[in-house]
Design a protein around this motif. Structure first.
Motif, mmCIF file in Angstrom:
data_model
loop_
_atom_site.group_PDB
_atom_site.id
_atom_site.type_symbol
_atom_site.label_atom_id
_atom_site.label_comp_id
_atom_site.label_asym_id
_atom_site.label_seq_id
_atom_site.Cartn_x
_atom_site.Cartn_y
_atom_site.Cartn_z
ATOM 1 N N HIS A 50 -0.582 -50.748 43.686
ATOM 2 C CA HIS A 50 0.639 -51.373 43.165
ATOM 3 C C HIS A 50 0.928 -52.739 43.777
ATOM 4 O O HIS A 50 1.931 -53.360 43.442
ATOM 5 C CB HIS A 50 1.842 -50.456 43.413
ATOM 6 C CG HIS A 50 1.890 -49.254 42.535
ATOM 7 N ND1 HIS A 50 0.889 -48.330 42.480
ATOM 8 C CD2 HIS A 50 2.841 -48.829 41.663
ATOM 9 C CE1 HIS A 50 1.206 -47.378 41.628
ATOM 10 N NE2 HIS A 50 2.376 -47.667 41.111
ATOM 11 N N LEU A 51 0.072 -53.187 44.687
ATOM 12 C CA LEU A 51 0.362 -54.408 45.426
ATOM 13 C C LEU A 51 0.668 -55.601 44.518
ATOM 14 O O LEU A 51 1.735 -56.227 44.662
ATOM 15 C CB LEU A 51 -0.805 -54.727 46.366
ATOM 16 C CG LEU A 51 -0.663 -55.990 47.225
ATOM 17 C CD1 LEU A 51 0.476 -55.843 48.225
ATOM 18 C CD2 LEU A 51 -1.970 -56.287 47.961
ATOM 19 N N PRO A 52 -0.210 -55.984 43.586
ATOM 20 C CA PRO A 52 0.073 -57.194 42.799
ATOM 21 C C PRO A 52 1.288 -57.048 41.896
ATOM 22 O O PRO A 52 1.997 -58.030 41.645
ATOM 23 C CB PRO A 52 -1.212 -57.388 41.984
ATOM 24 C CG PRO A 52 -1.827 -56.027 41.912
ATOM 25 C CD PRO A 52 -1.492 -55.364 43.209
ATOM 26 N N MET A 53 1.538 -55.836 41.423
ATOM 27 C CA MET A 53 2.690 -55.617 40.540
ATOM 28 C C MET A 53 3.995 -55.821 41.308
ATOM 29 O O MET A 53 4.911 -56.528 40.858
ATOM 30 C CB MET A 53 2.624 -54.213 39.933
ATOM 31 C CG MET A 53 1.391 -53.964 39.090
ATOM 32 S SD MET A 53 1.331 -52.290 38.377
ATOM 33 C CE MET A 53 0.406 -51.408 39.644
ATOM 34 N N ALA A 54 4.098 -55.197 42.476
ATOM 35 C CA ALA A 54 5.322 -55.318 43.265
ATOM 36 C C ALA A 54 5.491 -56.722 43.828
ATOM 37 O O ALA A 54 6.618 -57.212 43.973
ATOM 38 C CB ALA A 54 5.323 -54.283 44.384
ATOM 39 N N ALA A 111 7.137 -49.365 46.339
ATOM 40 C CA ALA A 111 6.774 -50.263 45.242
ATOM 41 C C ALA A 111 7.381 -49.812 43.927
ATOM 42 O O ALA A 111 7.730 -50.639 43.077
ATOM 43 C CB ALA A 111 5.255 -50.340 45.115
ATOM 44 N N HIS A 112 7.505 -48.508 43.727
ATOM 45 C CA HIS A 112 8.055 -48.010 42.463
ATOM 46 C C HIS A 112 9.513 -48.415 42.283
ATOM 47 O O HIS A 112 9.947 -48.741 41.178
ATOM 48 C CB HIS A 112 7.914 -46.489 42.388
ATOM 49 C CG HIS A 112 6.505 -46.025 42.206
ATOM 50 N ND1 HIS A 112 5.709 -45.672 43.265
ATOM 51 C CD2 HIS A 112 5.747 -45.881 41.087
ATOM 52 C CE1 HIS A 112 4.519 -45.309 42.818
ATOM 53 N NE2 HIS A 112 4.506 -45.433 41.500
ATOM 54 N N VAL A 113 10.268 -48.387 43.364
ATOM 55 C CA VAL A 113 11.679 -48.782 43.286
ATOM 56 C C VAL A 113 11.789 -50.275 42.979
ATOM 57 O O VAL A 113 12.619 -50.701 42.164
ATOM 58 C CB VAL A 113 12.409 -48.433 44.592
ATOM 59 C CG1 VAL A 113 13.849 -48.954 44.560
ATOM 60 C CG2 VAL A 113 12.406 -46.927 44.817
ATOM 61 N N ILE A 114 10.961 -51.070 43.610
ATOM 62 C CA ILE A 114 10.958 -52.517 43.351
ATOM 63 C C ILE A 114 10.623 -52.788 41.891
ATOM 64 O O ILE A 114 11.304 -53.566 41.201
ATOM 65 C CB ILE A 114 9.947 -53.211 44.277
ATOM 66 C CG1 ILE A 114 10.400 -53.097 45.745
ATOM 67 C CG2 ILE A 114 9.769 -54.683 43.885
ATOM 68 C CD1 ILE A 114 9.334 -53.484 46.753
#
Length: 332
Positions: free
Chosen positions: A37-41, A301-304
């Motif tokens: 999830h790094l690039p998405m967040a 990351a999901h919350v972001i």
């Protein structure tokens, strides 16, 4: 005399691009089939207004969970052989990077969506979601990575045109009458969605949602209201996936291909086990600035990503459900 306290320097697009370049050395999945999830967040934090220091610190704390990309010689890909094969992701990445260099990002995206929209639920929608964030970031390398993630984990779900179209309020009860398939305890979202797709009668119901001009908005609001009521982790992905569909809408090659999203949404709802909510459980109580500031301090990351998606969807389709969904993710 009072002195002014200097505000933290904001994150910049140049910083994001530098981080995305560095992140290309990391594998697209970790611990088996969990999406990176790094690039998405990172993109979400930039757009939410995080400081440069916060974006850097969050990146460093998240990177420790990831794995290095395995060096491999990329071969050529064919749709018949490689679509939906996780071990072909390196080859797909090289394929899309070459296409972007040849015909540009917009042309590549439009052609790729013709191929990929029928399998939009790939790896719990993360191929779609990563592609959406790549478009917002304006980063060609990340766009190739998002499309490759989608293609390698492509998840086609069966559908038929039998029966009259159903309004949302009728489609949901029809889905609820389907028999739950067997899948192992602890099965990931992708596996549960696939099991539902293979179950008897799924195809005859999932594709019957009436597709008018408001279908995507209605599915997005359904996800927001259901998440607000339940806090269901799988439903969270339906909301962020809805946002990604909105981001990619200008490049949809044909509106009817978006029907694949409603079929995948059906599988996602069923896989969640959550009771769909057509009404909001209660009005939100916190304003966007407070919610966004809180989201930027989250480690999850999901919350972001949820906050970013809900905030952007709320600008397109104003509704209290977006803020209420974020409140569910960020309690007092």
């Amino acid at each position: 005399m009072l002195t002014k306290t200097a505000l933290p320097a904001p994150a910049t697009l140049a910083q994001l691009h530098h981080l995305l370049d560095a992140g290309a050395a990391l594998a697209p999945t970790y611990r088996g089939r969990l999406s990176n999830h790094l690039p998405m967040a990172q993109q979400a934090l930039l757009e939410l207004g995080a400081s440069a220091a916060r974006l850097q610190a969050w990146t460093e704390s998240y990177e420790v969970h990831l794995e290095p990309r395995v060096a491999a010689r990329p071969g050529s890909v064919t749709v018949e052989r490689d679509l939906g094969r996780p071990d072909s992701e390196t080859a797909w990445h090289a394929h899309f990077a070459a296409r972007i260099a040849e015909i540009g990002a917009a042309g590549t995206l439009r052609k790729a969506l013709s191929l990929l929209l029928p399998g939009v639920g790939a790896i719990a929608f993360h191929g779609l979601i990563r592609t959406g964030h790549a478009v917002l970031a304006g980063h060609e390398g990340e766009l190739a990575a998002g499309l490759a993630h989608w293609a390698a984990h492509f998840l086609p779900l069966p559908t038929t045109a039998d029966g009259p179209p159903l309004e949302l309020a009728d489609w949901l009860p029809a889905l609820s009458k389907l028999s739950r398939p067997a899948y192992p305890a602890g099965a990931l979202i992708h596996g549960r969605m696939q099991a539902w797709g293979e179950s008897p009668d799924f195809a005859a119901v999932a594709g019957r949602l009436r597709h008018g001009p408001d279908a995507l908005r209605d599915l997005a609001l359904l996800a927001a209201r259901t998440y607000a009521a339940t806090g269901n982790f799988t439903v969270l992905h339906l909301l962020t996936a809805s946002h990604a569909m909105v981001v990619l809408e200008p490049w949809w090659p044909a509106p009817q291909l978006a029907r694949g999203f409603s079929v995948a949404a059906a599988a996602g709802l069923l896989a969640s086990g959550a009771e769909p909510a057509l009404m909001l459980d209660r009005p939100p109580s916190r304003p966007w600035p407070a919610l966004i500031a809180a989201a930027c301090e989250q480690d999850d990351a999901h919350v972001i990503k949820l906050t970013h998606a809900a905030w952007r969807l709320g600008r397109r389709w104003p509704d209290p459900a977006w803020r209420r969904a974020v409140e569910r993710a960020i309690p007092f």
